[in-house]
Motif scaffolding. Structure first.
Motif, short mmCIF file in Angstrom:
data_model
loop_
_atom_site.label_atom_id
_atom_site.label_comp_id
_atom_site.label_asym_id
_atom_site.label_seq_id
_atom_site.Cartn_x
_atom_site.Cartn_y
_atom_site.Cartn_z
N MET A 240 23.24 -73.75 1.54
CA MET A 240 22.28 -74.67 2.13
C MET A 240 20.88 -74.29 1.70
N LEU A 241 20.02 -75.27 1.72
CA LEU A 241 18.65 -75.05 1.30
C LEU A 241 17.90 -74.13 2.26
N SER A 242 18.24 -74.18 3.55
CA SER A 242 17.57 -73.28 4.50
C SER A 242 17.91 -71.82 4.18
N GLN A 243 19.11 -71.57 3.73
CA GLN A 243 19.51 -70.22 3.37
C GLN A 243 18.78 -69.75 2.11
N LYS A 244 18.64 -70.66 1.15
CA LYS A 244 17.90 -70.32 -0.08
C LYS A 244 16.44 -70.03 0.25
N ALA B 104 9.49 -75.59 -3.90
CA ALA B 104 10.44 -76.61 -4.38
C ALA B 104 11.61 -76.75 -3.41
N THR B 105 12.11 -75.62 -2.94
CA THR B 105 13.23 -75.64 -1.99
C THR B 105 12.82 -76.32 -0.69
N LEU B 106 11.61 -76.03 -0.22
CA LEU B 106 11.12 -76.63 1.01
C LEU B 106 11.01 -78.15 0.89
N GLU B 107 10.51 -78.63 -0.23
CA GLU B 107 10.39 -80.08 -0.43
C GLU B 107 11.76 -80.75 -0.47
N ARG B 108 12.70 -80.14 -1.16
CA ARG B 108 14.06 -80.69 -1.21
C ARG B 108 14.69 -80.67 0.17
N TRP B 109 14.50 -79.59 0.92
CA TRP B 109 15.07 -79.45 2.25
C TRP B 109 14.51 -80.51 3.18
N GLU C 175 19.96 -70.39 14.22
CA GLU C 175 20.13 -71.50 15.17
C GLU C 175 20.17 -72.84 14.46
N PHE C 176 19.35 -72.97 13.41
CA PHE C 176 19.37 -74.21 12.63
C PHE C 176 20.75 -74.39 12.00
N LEU C 177 21.27 -73.35 11.38
CA LEU C 177 22.59 -73.44 10.73
C LEU C 177 23.69 -73.72 11.74
N ARG C 178 23.62 -73.09 12.90
CA ARG C 178 24.62 -73.33 13.94
C ARG C 178 24.59 -74.80 14.37
N GLY C 179 23.40 -75.33 14.58
CA GLY C 179 23.27 -76.72 14.97
C GLY C 179 23.74 -77.68 13.89
N MET C 180 23.41 -77.38 12.63
CA MET C 180 23.85 -78.24 11.53
C MET C 180 25.36 -78.19 11.36
N ASP C 181 25.95 -77.04 11.62
CA ASP C 181 27.40 -76.92 11.55
C ASP C 181 28.05 -77.82 12.61
N GLN C 182 27.47 -77.86 13.80
CA GLN C 182 27.98 -78.74 14.86
C GLN C 182 27.81 -80.21 14.47
N ILE C 183 26.69 -80.53 13.82
CA ILE C 183 26.46 -81.91 13.38
C ILE C 183 27.51 -82.31 12.34
N VAL C 184 27.77 -81.44 11.40
CA VAL C 184 28.78 -81.72 10.37
C VAL C 184 30.15 -81.92 11.01
#
Length: 172
Positions: free
Chosen positions: A1-5, A31-36, A109-118
């Motif tokens: 994920m882009l947040s991890q990068k 660049a990563t921030l803009e894509r994210w 926390e962001f990744l945990r929430g995104m995992d729940q969304i997926v």
């Protein structure tokens, strides 16, 4: 994920002394921030070119609202980090460390929430597929009933016609 990068690149800044190398990492973070930000907005609001629907269930909308503070904290810290690195090469190390800490603290926390969304997207998609399968079975049953009734009526009419024709032949 882009947040991890983004987090990984931010941590690289702590171990690098060479200013030119730090600027390369800053460019990568930018660049990563803009894509994210682009993909996060596309997921939240939909995007025709990416094939992402703009209508979301209440559950997914609520889940996005839950991860939004972590997303904003991370993006604000990353933007502050970028600004600080663009400003000068004598940026206080503690200021950089503070921004990196904010990025790191919000990532989990962001990744945990995104995992729940997926998982919710997957659950809703499976429910839609199940409804379509049930509709397909219903349509197949209706089609079979119609075909059987046409077949039955054809044979009934044929047998009545044959009986009448046979009666005429026998009578003559």
């Amino acid at each position: 994920m882009l947040s991890q990068k983004l987090t990984k690149d931010a941590f690289k800044l702590l171990s690098i002394e060479d200013w030119d190398e730090k600027l390369k990492i800053k460019d990568s973070i930018e660049a990563t921030l803009e894509r994210w930000k682009f993909f996060h907005a596309a997921l939240r609001q939909g995007n025709d070119s990416l094939g992402l629907p703009d209508e979301k269930s209440r559950e997914i909308t609520a889940m996005f609202a839950e991860v939004e503070p972590y997303f904003l904290n991370t993006t604000n810290a990353a933007e502050a980090l970028i600004s600080q690195l663009e400003g000068n090469s004598a940026s206080p190390f503690e200021d950089i460390r503070t921004h990196i800490s904010v990025i790191s603290n919000n990532e989990a926390e962001f990744l945990r929430g995104m995992d729940q969304i997926v998982n919710q997207f997957e659950k809703e998609a499976a429910e839609k597929v199940k409804r379509l399968e049930n509709l397909e079975l219903l349509l197949m049953a209706i089609t079979l009933i119609i075909l059987l009734s046409e077949l039955f009526s054809y044979f009934c009419l044929s047998s009545k016609g044959c009986k009448g024709y046979n009666s005429k032949i026998i009578a003559s």
